[in-house]
Design an enzyme around this catalytic site. Structure first.
Site, PDB file in Angstrom:
ATOM      1  CG  LEU A   1      -1.846  -1.032   1.206  1.00 56.27           C
ATOM      2  CD1 LEU A   1      -2.449  -1.470   2.563  1.00 56.27           C
ATOM      3  CD2 LEU A   1      -3.016  -0.828   0.110  1.00 56.27           C
TER       4      LEU A   1
ATOM      5  CG  HIS B   1       5.297 -10.443   7.969  1.00 54.72           C
ATOM      6  ND1 HIS B   1       5.362 -10.228   6.724  1.00 54.72           N
ATOM      7  CD2 HIS B   1       6.795 -10.850   8.674  1.00 54.72           C
ATOM      8  CE1 HIS B   1       6.653 -10.529   6.259  1.00 54.72           C
ATOM      9  NE2 HIS B   1       7.250 -10.828   7.325  1.00 54.72           N
TER      10      HIS B   1
HETATM   11  C1  GRF Z   1      -0.520 -16.293   5.694  1.00 51.17           C
HETATM   12  O1  GRF Z   1       0.628 -16.901   6.007  1.00 51.17           O
HETATM   13  C2  GRF Z   1      -0.480 -14.703   6.110  1.00 51.17           C
HETATM   14  O2  GRF Z   1       0.529 -14.648   7.254  1.00 51.17           O
HETATM   15  C3  GRF Z   1       0.043 -14.006   5.216  1.00 51.17           C
HETATM   16  O3  GRF Z   1      -1.095 -14.637   4.091  1.00 51.17           O
HETATM   17  C4  GRF Z   1      -0.842 -16.152   4.356  1.00 51.17           C
HETATM   18  C5  GRF Z   1      -2.271 -16.594   4.059  1.00 51.17           C
HETATM   19  O4  GRF Z   1      -3.345 -15.902   4.938  1.00 51.17           O
HETATM   20  N1  GRF Z   1      -0.048 -12.391   5.501  1.00 51.17           N
HETATM   21  P1  GRF Z   1      -4.856 -16.202   5.051  1.00 51.17           P
HETATM   22  O5  GRF Z   1      -5.020 -17.437   4.926  1.00 51.17           O
HETATM   23  O6  GRF Z   1      -5.272 -15.592   3.330  1.00 51.17           O
HETATM   24  O7  GRF Z   1      -5.263 -15.441   5.763  1.00 51.17           O
END
Ligand code: GRF
Length: 196
Positions: A93, A109
């Site tokens: 962003l 993260h």
């Molecule tokens: C996860 O590993 C998260 O830490 C990262 O994106 C991945 C998928 O997240 N930011 P989600 O299943 O879409 O919430």
């Protein structure tokens, strides 16, 4: 009641845990789930839980991040969120967008920040021979993956781990950490949460 909007890009497993926690405990209201990909599976999950959804495909905007964000801001601002949670949101962003939500925008993260900002965090931890890995919830600031840390959860890196096996172990902790942090953040408590 505090209004929470969530940005996703794909499966939305973190979004799902946040929505479920808000709906089960009532500490905030999920007012919108928005994705940068109209086919994001998380949109269907959010709809099934009765949460309004929106999507703005970032691809037609090419490199014009500001134009994409202007389009995304339309449904986002219409939802009048007090807090914005990034949950598996994979677009960087602009500082202009972040400034609009500074101090009330969170991200999760998949590393123990400040180690491994950016991508491929699990492979980097394995390659470095780290004994442990984990995830971090932090306030979003203009600098990528660098805002004040609001919570962390740790997992062991096991012999034979691949990026996928480690990611799966970390994701389980993400699902515990993010709701725990959001609950406190809504209550105005910004003391970092360190999950055992
Ligand atoms: C996860 O590993 C998260 O830490 C990262 O994106 C991945 C998928 O997240 N930011 P989600 O299943 O879409 O919430």
């Amino acid at each position: 009641m505090t209004r929470v909007a969530i940005l996703i890009s794909g499966g939305g497993s973190n979004m799902l845990r946040l929505v479920e926690a808000m709906q089960a405990e009532g500490f905030a209201t999920p007012v919108l789930v928005a994705a940068n990909d109209p086919t994001a599976r998380g949109l269907g999950l959010a709809s099934a839980l009765g949460v309004p959804v929106a999507s703005v495909d970032h691809r037609p905007f090419g490199k014009d991040r500001a134009a994409f964000e202007a389009a995304l801001l339309e449904p986002l601002l219409a939802a009048r969120p007090d807090i914005l949670c990034l949950a598996g949101f994979m677009r960087v962003l602009t500082p202009g967008f972040v400034r609009r939500f500074e101090g009330r925008m969170l991200n999760i993260h998949p590393s123990l920040l400040p180690k491994y900002p950016g991508l491929h965090t699990h492979q980097r931890a394995i390659d470095a021979g780290d004994a442990e890995a984990g995830c971090t919830v932090h306030e979003v600031t203009a600098e990528l993956d660098a805002g004040p840390i609001l919570g962390q959860a740790r997992v062991p890196v096991l012999p034979g781990d691949t990026a996928d096996t480690l990611a799966a172990r970390v994701l389980m902790q993400e699902h515990r950490l993010y709701p725990a942090v959001l609950r406190r953040f809504v209550a105005g408590d910004r003391a970092p949460v360190f999950l055992p």
